[in-house]
Scaffold this motif. Structure first.
Motif, PDB file in Angstrom:
ATOM      1  N   ARG A  57       0.843  -1.203   0.000  1.00  0.00           N
ATOM      2  CA  ARG A  57       0.000   0.000   0.000  1.00  0.00           C
ATOM      3  C   ARG A  57       0.874   1.248   0.000  1.00  0.00           C
ATOM      4  O   ARG A  57       0.695   2.149  -0.824  1.00  0.00           O
ATOM      5  N   MET A  83       2.787   2.174  -3.338  1.00  0.00           N
ATOM      6  CA  MET A  83       1.871   1.803  -4.412  1.00  0.00           C
ATOM      7  C   MET A  83       2.465   2.025  -5.798  1.00  0.00           C
ATOM      8  O   MET A  83       1.930   1.528  -6.789  1.00  0.00           O
ATOM      9  N   LEU A 112      -6.384  -0.504  -5.232  1.00  0.00           N
ATOM     10  CA  LEU A 112      -5.116  -1.125  -5.588  1.00  0.00           C
ATOM     11  C   LEU A 112      -5.280  -2.473  -6.283  1.00  0.00           C
ATOM     12  O   LEU A 112      -4.391  -2.891  -7.033  1.00  0.00           O
TER      13      LEU A 112
END
Length: 800
Positions: free
Chosen positions: A111, A114, A149
């Protein structure tokens, strides 16, 4: 540019098979059809080479989402990927994230970083729930980030799709929603893709409402030129089929036959259809002189990891017996000389057979079968069809391809198809007024029961009910066990099971009226029992569970990295945006976040209009403006040590404190949200920031959504007064000083747009943005701002 052959050899020590090289050369197709044991996991290296070294890095998604069937062990694939990265010297460049397992900094990096390549490995139920904006086992505020994502810049690989038809259908529908770019399709900010892998499912079964079956050119198969060397040996591996001369359910007799036919120095594999049957056979082997291991899906991560390592680490020439359930059908690389299996649907039998003489080195491998006591958890007609077919094969030596080519009846599952309207409704992540959520179970359900994550822990109760304190958090994933909802309901009749309810900020009891939901993380006292480290989850076990962790209190100061890892603060807390280690001005933090978001955009290169990226930069600059509110500043400055109080008061407004502790608002308000004030300031004294923005509502939305708490709906947990909302009072007047380059002014709080009905409606505005940009892109824009905020707050280097 390194050749794929050299790249693969450096990672694995072996040269790739021909079809693996074609995947690297031509790109990942819609379907890979290859028998078990032929290296389908190597698709990870094909993707990685194309992303880092290949002919089309920009067109290759930066994240690989590797989804395994719900009952599989994912740790083995993750360990293999980690080992490959270490061999290639890429551990610092590529993160590996294990959903519902794993540990370490890589858990956060996929995360937080990214903009870098990442490999995300997990079970299909957990991963597809993320794709539906309802990620199992994570906080509600994290839903949009994971949704963004896995929906933008991600190539999905689903292994053994015959074991997860519902999840596969949902993913194919989602792929159809973004296909072609025509009317009714939604774009993504980065390239995406989907590959389905199987040895046993025809391409025609992949046809969905919004995504027709793949064309022949989109399917990669093992071809004639691939049948050389080790692969030819594996494809030619034979096992002689025989009916085990015991009565179904006579586990003592089964164990006796297993010991009689076990070959010293080899692996013997016993696969049965239920955990109860596996425990029965394993118990009957307890006094056996041969080392034996029980393996099923109802172990905690710490034991499951240990068992998988124990099995894979058995040295060549050492005898071992493994008693297992369906977990061996995908994700475990076992090579047994003798296989015993209960009859199951034909695709399952084919998968189990692939774990017998897997490397093709034996001329006399054996496959023994017997009917189960009951057909469950499978359809009775499927089990009967398999029994009939295996009876025909009595005494025949068969290869995996022989089994694949036999047409055996298998029930086509009834699948709930995700429609566009259902998917759009999931964009709003706010709970209903009771705290409940939309159920995505029908779109990911790959078994009769979905699972929760249950942990056995110790804690000091805070009241007579035995409740854990609100400052305690559930233990990490390795201490959790996957438990079917049905079995949990039985267990909860004698055990008190707790969940942390974010809407009220405390632990509450799981009851029949408030039952557990799929993917929830729940805790139970270790003294209650219900688990044995050798046999796994078992409600009948009454003795205390040994070696359990304690519920750790949440520290007064919540690190940004914890927030990035998913442990965001409860609804009423605003502290994850506070602690920095040193006092940081609001102006400086605003500039830092804008620079970080511009760096992320530059490093990623999303396919988005310049005007949209301009709005993202403005939102990043304005996101924390609401912290200038006197109530927030008073609470923050109160954290200063006494000797520093005058300097701190003189330096307002601040964004981060140099002290620790929780914000306590002067008027006792506990649910104040600074991001709501940021939105209202943009409507008032800071409206000049929107002068050069093509879509001001986009900036307003991204500012409001930057903690994931307030998005499509704006309401607090206890707001019953129409004149109050999240610590603000209608028509109250707040004087503002010069802020973010805008002159001093006056904010008059106007809450009308957040009420029901009326000409102005925030919800209508937010849904209009969802429809204008599409759900994938809008969530992605949210994620850019939030990740930039995290990176700036953590004082990380800018993306490049």
């Amino acid at each position: 540019m390194a050749s794929f052959d050299a790249f693969f050899k450096a990672a694995t020590g072996e040269f790739p098979y021909g079809y693996q090289a074609r995947l690297a050369r031509d790109g990942l197709p819609a379907v890979v059809r290859a028998p078990t044991g032929t290296g389908k996991t190597g698709i990870i290296l094909a993707w990685l080479w194309r992303r880092l070294e290949g002919p089309d890095p920009v067109g290759t998604p930066r994240r690989l989402i590797f989804a395994l069937p719900q009952r599989s062990l994912v740790e083995q694939v993750a360990r293999e990927a980690v080992g490959w990265l270490e061999n290639l010297g890429l551990s610092d460049r590529v993160a590996v994230h294990v959903v519902m397992g794993g540990a370490g900094d890589s858990q956060r990096r996929w995360r937080l970083d990214m903009f870098r390549p990442a490999i995300v490995v997990g079970t299909v139920d957990s991963l597809v729930s993320k794709a539906l904006n309802r990620g199992y086992g994570i906080s509600r505020a994290m839903y949009p980030i994971d949704f963004a994502l896995v929906g933008n810049g991600a190539h999905w690989v689903v292994d053994e799709i015959q074991l997860c038809p519902e999840s596969t259908t949902t993913l194919r529908q989602l792929a159809g929603f973004t296909r072609g770019g025509g009317a009714g399709s939604w774009v993504t900010a980065e390239p995406t893709g989907l590959t389905c892998m199987s040895a046993t499912v025809s391409v025609g079964l992949l046809d969905t409402v919004d995504n027709p079956a793949p064309a022949e050119g989109d399917v990669v198969r093992i071809e004639a030129e691939d049948r050389v060397g080790k692969l030819a040996v594996r494809l030619g591996a034979r096992r002689r089929v025989g009916r085990l001369p015991v009565e179904p359910g006579d586990y003592r007799a089964v164990a006796s036959e297993v010991l009689r036919r076990h070959r010293p120095g080899t692996l013997t594999l016993v696969v049965v259809n239920t955990v109860a049957a596996a425990r029965g056979v394993h118990a009957a082997l307890r006094a056996a002189p041969v080392p034996h291991t029980l393996l099923h899906s109802r172990f905690r991560g710490v034991e499951r990891e240990s068992l998988a390592v124990q099995i894979s680490a058995v040295p060549a020439g050492a005898g071992h017996i493994v008693v297992a359930t369906q977990v061996v059908e995908a994700g475990l690389d076992l090579d047994a000389a003798v296989l015993f299996t209960e009859a199951a649907p034909w695709p399952s039998v084919v998968q189990r057979a692939g774990r017998c003489n897997r490397r093709g080195l034996l001329d006399d491998a054996e496959l023994w079968w017997l009917p189960p006591v009951r057909h469950l958890p499978y359809e009775e007609a499927d089990v009967r069809a398999t029994v009939a077919e295996l009876t025909v094969l009595e005494g025949v030596a068969v290869t995996g391809e022989d089994l694949l080519d036999r047409e055996v009846f298998t029930t086509e599952p009834e699948i709930t198809v995700l429609r566009r309207a259902d998917f759009l409704a999931l964009f709003d992540t706010a709970p209903d007024l009771t705290g409940a959520d939309l159920d995505v179970g029908p779109y990911v359900r790959d078994a009769d029961d979905l699972d929760v994550q249950l942990a056995w822990v110790d804690w000091t109760p805070v009241d007579a009910t035995g409740r854990p304190g609100p400052g305690m958090k559930a233990p990490e994933a390795k201490w959790r066990c996957r438990v079917p909802l049905g079995e949990l309901r039985v267990f909860a009749k004698r055990a008190v099971v707790w969940r942390f309810t974010q809407a009220v900020g405390q632990w509450t009891r799981v009851t029949d009226r408030q039952p557990a939901r799929p993917g929830e993380v729940l805790v139970v006292a270790a003294s209650t029992g219900g688990y044995d480290p050798e046999t796994g989850f078992d409600p009948s076990v009454r003795r205390p569970v040994p070696g359990c962790p304690s519920l750790d209190p949440i520290p007064d100061r919540v690190p940004v990295f914890d927030q990035a890892g998913g442990a965001e603060e409860a609804f009423r807390q605003d502290d994850a945006s506070v602690a920095q280690g040193q006092w940081l001005s609001l102006e400086q933090h605003s500039v830092d976040v804008r620079e970080h978001v511009e760096a992320l955009v530059g490093a990623i290169g999303p396919v988005l209009p310049v005007s949209v990226l301009r709005a993202v930069a403005v939102a990043a600059y304005a996101h924390d403006a609401g912290k200038a509110h006197p109530m927030w500043q008073d609470a923050l400055c109160a954290l200063a040590v006494p000797g520093d109080r005058d300097r701190v008061d003189a330096g307002r407004p601040w964004a981060k404190s140099g002290g620790s502790g929780r914000l306590v608002y002067p008027d006792g308000t506990s649910d104040f949200r600074h991001e709501l004030v940021s939105l209202l300031l943009l409507d008032g004294p800071l409206r000049g920031l929107l002068a050069d923005v093509e879509d001001p509502d986009l900036v307003r939305y991204l500012v409001l959504a930057h903690h994931g708490k307030l998005r499509v709906q704006v309401r607090g947990p206890d707001d019953t007064d129409d004149d109050r909302l999240l610590g603000l009072k209608q028509h109250e007047v707040v004087l503002t000083s010069e802020l973010l380059g805008q002159p001093a002014g006056t904010l008059t709080v106007d809450l009308d747009q957040f009420g029901l009905g009326g000409a102005r409606s925030w919800t209508r505005t937010a849904l209009g943005l969802r429809d204008r940009y599409g759900p994938f892109v809008l969530a992605y824009l949210e994620t850019l701002v939030r990740i930039a905020d995290w990176r700036a707050s953590a004082n990380l280097e800018k993306a490049s």
